[in-house]
Design a protein around this motif. Structure first.
Motif, PDB file in Angstrom:
ATOM      1  N   THR A  48     -74.333 -11.050 -43.330  1.00  0.00           N
ATOM      2  CA  THR A  48     -75.605 -11.356 -42.668  1.00  0.00           C
ATOM      3  C   THR A  48     -75.973 -12.824 -42.855  1.00  0.00           C
ATOM      4  O   THR A  48     -76.354 -13.517 -41.892  1.00  0.00           O
ATOM      5  CB  THR A  48     -76.728 -10.474 -43.251  1.00  0.00           C
ATOM      6  N   LEU A  49     -75.883 -13.315 -44.083  1.00  0.00           N
ATOM      7  CA  LEU A  49     -76.226 -14.713 -44.350  1.00  0.00           C
ATOM      8  C   LEU A  49     -75.240 -15.658 -43.675  1.00  0.00           C
ATOM      9  O   LEU A  49     -75.616 -16.760 -43.249  1.00  0.00           O
ATOM     10  CB  LEU A  49     -76.256 -14.965 -45.859  1.00  0.00           C
ATOM     11  N   GLY A  50     -73.982 -15.235 -43.569  1.00  0.00           N
ATOM     12  CA  GLY A  50     -73.009 -16.052 -42.846  1.00  0.00           C
ATOM     13  C   GLY A  50     -73.383 -16.208 -41.383  1.00  0.00           C
ATOM     14  O   GLY A  50     -73.240 -17.293 -40.804  1.00  0.00           O
ATOM     15  N   PHE A  51     -73.881 -15.126 -40.779  1.00  0.00           N
ATOM     16  CA  PHE A  51     -74.359 -15.212 -39.403  1.00  0.00           C
ATOM     17  C   PHE A  51     -75.572 -16.142 -39.310  1.00  0.00           C
ATOM     18  O   PHE A  51     -75.691 -16.953 -38.380  1.00  0.00           O
ATOM     19  CB  PHE A  51     -74.749 -13.826 -38.888  1.00  0.00           C
ATOM     20  N   ALA A  52     -76.488 -16.024 -40.270  1.00  0.00           N
ATOM     21  CA  ALA A  52     -77.712 -16.833 -40.243  1.00  0.00           C
ATOM     22  C   ALA A  52     -77.398 -18.325 -40.251  1.00  0.00           C
ATOM     23  O   ALA A  52     -78.095 -19.121 -39.602  1.00  0.00           O
ATOM     24  CB  ALA A  52     -78.599 -16.466 -41.429  1.00  0.00           C
ATOM     25  N   GLN A  53     -76.363 -18.707 -40.958  1.00  0.00           N
ATOM     26  CA  GLN A  53     -75.972 -20.115 -41.012  1.00  0.00           C
ATOM     27  C   GLN A  53     -75.452 -20.615 -39.675  1.00  0.00           C
ATOM     28  O   GLN A  53     -75.456 -21.817 -39.416  1.00  0.00           O
ATOM     29  CB  GLN A  53     -74.918 -20.311 -42.093  1.00  0.00           C
ATOM     30  N   ARG A  54     -75.015 -19.691 -38.824  1.00  0.00           N
ATOM     31  CA  ARG A  54     -74.434 -20.071 -37.533  1.00  0.00           C
ATOM     32  C   ARG A  54     -75.432 -20.007 -36.384  1.00  0.00           C
ATOM     33  O   ARG A  54     -75.077 -20.354 -35.243  1.00  0.00           O
ATOM     34  CB  ARG A  54     -73.229 -19.178 -37.233  1.00  0.00           C
ATOM     35  N   VAL A  55     -76.651 -19.556 -36.664  1.00  0.00           N
ATOM     36  CA  VAL A  55     -77.661 -19.484 -35.596  1.00  0.00           C
ATOM     37  C   VAL A  55     -78.939 -20.196 -36.059  1.00  0.00           C
ATOM     38  O   VAL A  55     -79.986 -19.560 -36.208  1.00  0.00           O
ATOM     39  CB  VAL A  55     -77.946 -18.027 -35.182  1.00  0.00           C
ATOM     40  N   PRO A  56     -78.869 -21.504 -36.277  1.00  0.00           N
ATOM     41  CA  PRO A  56     -80.043 -22.222 -36.799  1.00  0.00           C
ATOM     42  C   PRO A  56     -81.264 -22.137 -35.897  1.00  0.00           C
ATOM     43  O   PRO A  56     -82.396 -22.241 -36.381  1.00  0.00           O
ATOM     44  CB  PRO A  56     -79.531 -23.664 -36.919  1.00  0.00           C
ATOM     45  N   GLN A  57     -81.057 -21.944 -34.598  1.00  0.00           N
ATOM     46  CA  GLN A  57     -82.196 -21.772 -33.687  1.00  0.00           C
ATOM     47  C   GLN A  57     -82.414 -20.295 -33.339  1.00  0.00           C
ATOM     48  O   GLN A  57     -83.255 -19.969 -32.505  1.00  0.00           O
ATOM     49  CB  GLN A  57     -81.968 -22.559 -32.389  1.00  0.00           C
ATOM     50  N   GLY A  58     -81.657 -19.426 -33.987  1.00  0.00           N
ATOM     51  CA  GLY A  58     -81.774 -18.002 -33.719  1.00  0.00           C
ATOM     52  C   GLY A  58     -82.304 -17.255 -34.927  1.00  0.00           C
ATOM     53  O   GLY A  58     -82.954 -17.823 -35.807  1.00  0.00           O
ATOM     54  N   ARG A  59     -81.993 -15.971 -34.984  1.00  0.00           N
ATOM     55  CA  ARG A  59     -82.492 -15.136 -36.063  1.00  0.00           C
ATOM     56  C   ARG A  59     -81.524 -13.971 -36.289  1.00  0.00           C
ATOM     57  O   ARG A  59     -80.887 -13.489 -35.350  1.00  0.00           O
ATOM     58  CB  ARG A  59     -83.885 -14.598 -35.737  1.00  0.00           C
ATOM     59  N   VAL A  60     -81.430 -13.538 -37.538  1.00  0.00           N
ATOM     60  CA  VAL A  60     -80.546 -12.433 -37.889  1.00  0.00           C
ATOM     61  C   VAL A  60     -81.354 -11.354 -38.608  1.00  0.00           C
ATOM     62  O   VAL A  60     -82.173 -11.659 -39.476  1.00  0.00           O
ATOM     63  CB  VAL A  60     -79.388 -12.903 -38.794  1.00  0.00           C
ATOM     64  N   VAL A  61     -81.093 -10.118 -38.242  1.00  0.00           N
ATOM     65  CA  VAL A  61     -81.707  -8.974 -38.914  1.00  0.00           C
ATOM     66  C   VAL A  61     -80.599  -8.163 -39.572  1.00  0.00           C
ATOM     67  O   VAL A  61     -79.637  -7.764 -38.916  1.00  0.00           O
ATOM     68  CB  VAL A  61     -82.488  -8.081 -37.924  1.00  0.00           C
ATOM     69  N   GLY A  62     -80.717  -7.937 -40.872  1.00  0.00           N
ATOM     70  CA  GLY A  62     -79.794  -7.072 -41.589  1.00  0.00           C
ATOM     71  C   GLY A  62     -80.434  -5.708 -41.786  1.00  0.00           C
ATOM     72  O   GLY A  62     -81.599  -5.617 -42.204  1.00  0.00           O
ATOM     73  N   LEU A  63     -79.693  -4.648 -41.480  1.00  0.00           N
ATOM     74  CA  LEU A  63     -80.223  -3.295 -41.585  1.00  0.00           C
ATOM     75  C   LEU A  63     -79.302  -2.457 -42.457  1.00  0.00           C
ATOM     76  O   LEU A  63     -78.082  -2.517 -42.332  1.00  0.00           O
ATOM     77  CB  LEU A  63     -80.361  -2.672 -40.196  1.00  0.00           C
ATOM     78  N   ASP A  64     -79.888  -1.665 -43.349  1.00  0.00           N
ATOM     79  CA  ASP A  64     -79.103  -0.791 -44.215  1.00  0.00           C
ATOM     80  C   ASP A  64     -79.950   0.434 -44.558  1.00  0.00           C
ATOM     81  O   ASP A  64     -81.185   0.393 -44.465  1.00  0.00           O
ATOM     82  CB  ASP A  64     -78.692  -1.531 -45.489  1.00  0.00           C
TER      83      ASP A  64
END
Length: 267
Positions: A48-64
């Motif tokens: 999840t954090l790896g994705f967040a680093q690749r979308v600086p103008q976007g957003r990531v939601v982690g679900l578990d």
């Protein structure tokens, strides 16, 4: 929905070693800096954090499904100053998001643990934006596991691990069926890209990490519940597996590999 492996320290140790680079390389070229991404079954949140680093103008939601993990992940992101990530507790079968909420919906090693992976995939498609959104999944093909040098206790581990999954209606070979499941949901072959990735562990650092994970897991309470109670293995057999993994770590020639099926669906 229960996760039969549990969230023991040994399990989380294995999951925390995963990264977007290692586990989502097939997806990364298709991620844009502005994307809104859902990472399902995020575990300790390293992908999840790896994705967040690749979308600086976007957003990531982690679900578990684990509220404890979600709370820990949220604290870790705050401590690291990562502000474009959020975490939610929820089930892949009832994603708590409206239709067409995400540009990318991703899972890694989740569908293989489910009794109805197609229903889960349908939910992933539902929350993904049509006309360019991407659904991504990477799942194990456990029968392809290769362990060198061969040893009876480790061969038994491989066979009984798959038996444990099948007994509960799960799919240890999920990776090879991903494209078929998508087509059964009405996805056209032209919308699908399939590929294969691998895990390969060798060298002292990787041997000690992977071997120690399974040395501990084989004698965990969760494995006893899943193996001994239904009669798949005895306690003595689990101890033999644990010892075999311990010994495997010390062999310079030791090598482990497994294939994974990878799926990209353009919705």
């Amino acid at each position: 929905m229960a996760y039969i492996a549990g969230h023991t320290p040994a399990v989380l140790k294995g999951h925390a070693a995963r990264s977007a680079d290692d586990c989502a390389a097939y997806l990364l070229p298709h991620i844009k800096p502005t994307d809104h991404i859902l990472d399902i079954g995020c575990g300790p949140g390293t992908i999840t954090l790896g994705f967040a680093q690749r979308v600086p103008q976007g957003r990531v939601v982690g679900l578990d499904i684990s509220d404890t993990l979600i709370e820990e992940n949220a604290r870790a992101a705050e401590q690291k100053g990562i502000t474009n990530v959020a975490y939610h507790v929820g089930s892949i079968f009832q994603l708590p998001f409206p239709d067409a909420s995400f540009d990318v919906t991703h899972c890694h090693q989740v569908l293989c643990h489910l009794t109805d992976p197609q229903a889960a995939m349908a939910e992933m498609i539902r929350v993904t934006k049509p006309g360019g959104g991407v659904v991504a999944a990477r799942e194990a093909i456990m029968e392809t596991m290769v362990i060198y040098p061969p040893r009876l206790a480790l061969t038994s581990w491989k066979e009984k691990l798959q038996q444990m999954h099948r007994r509960t209606g799960q799919h240890p070979g999920a990776g090879q069926a991903l494209h078929h499941w998508a087509m059964q949901l009405g996805i056209k072959p032209t919308q699908i890209r399939s590929s294969v990735g691998t895990f390969c562990y060798t060298g002292q650092e990787q041997r000690e990490w992977w071997g120690s994970v399974w040395e501990q897991r084989c004698v965990s309470a969760e494995w006893e519940e899943s193996m001994v109670v239904p009669g798949i293995a005895t306690r003595d057999e689990l101890k033999e597996m644990s010892l075999a993994w311990k010994e495997w770590q010390g062999k310079e020639e030791a090598w482990f590999a497994m294939m994974h099926g990878e799926l990209l669906v353009w919705v």
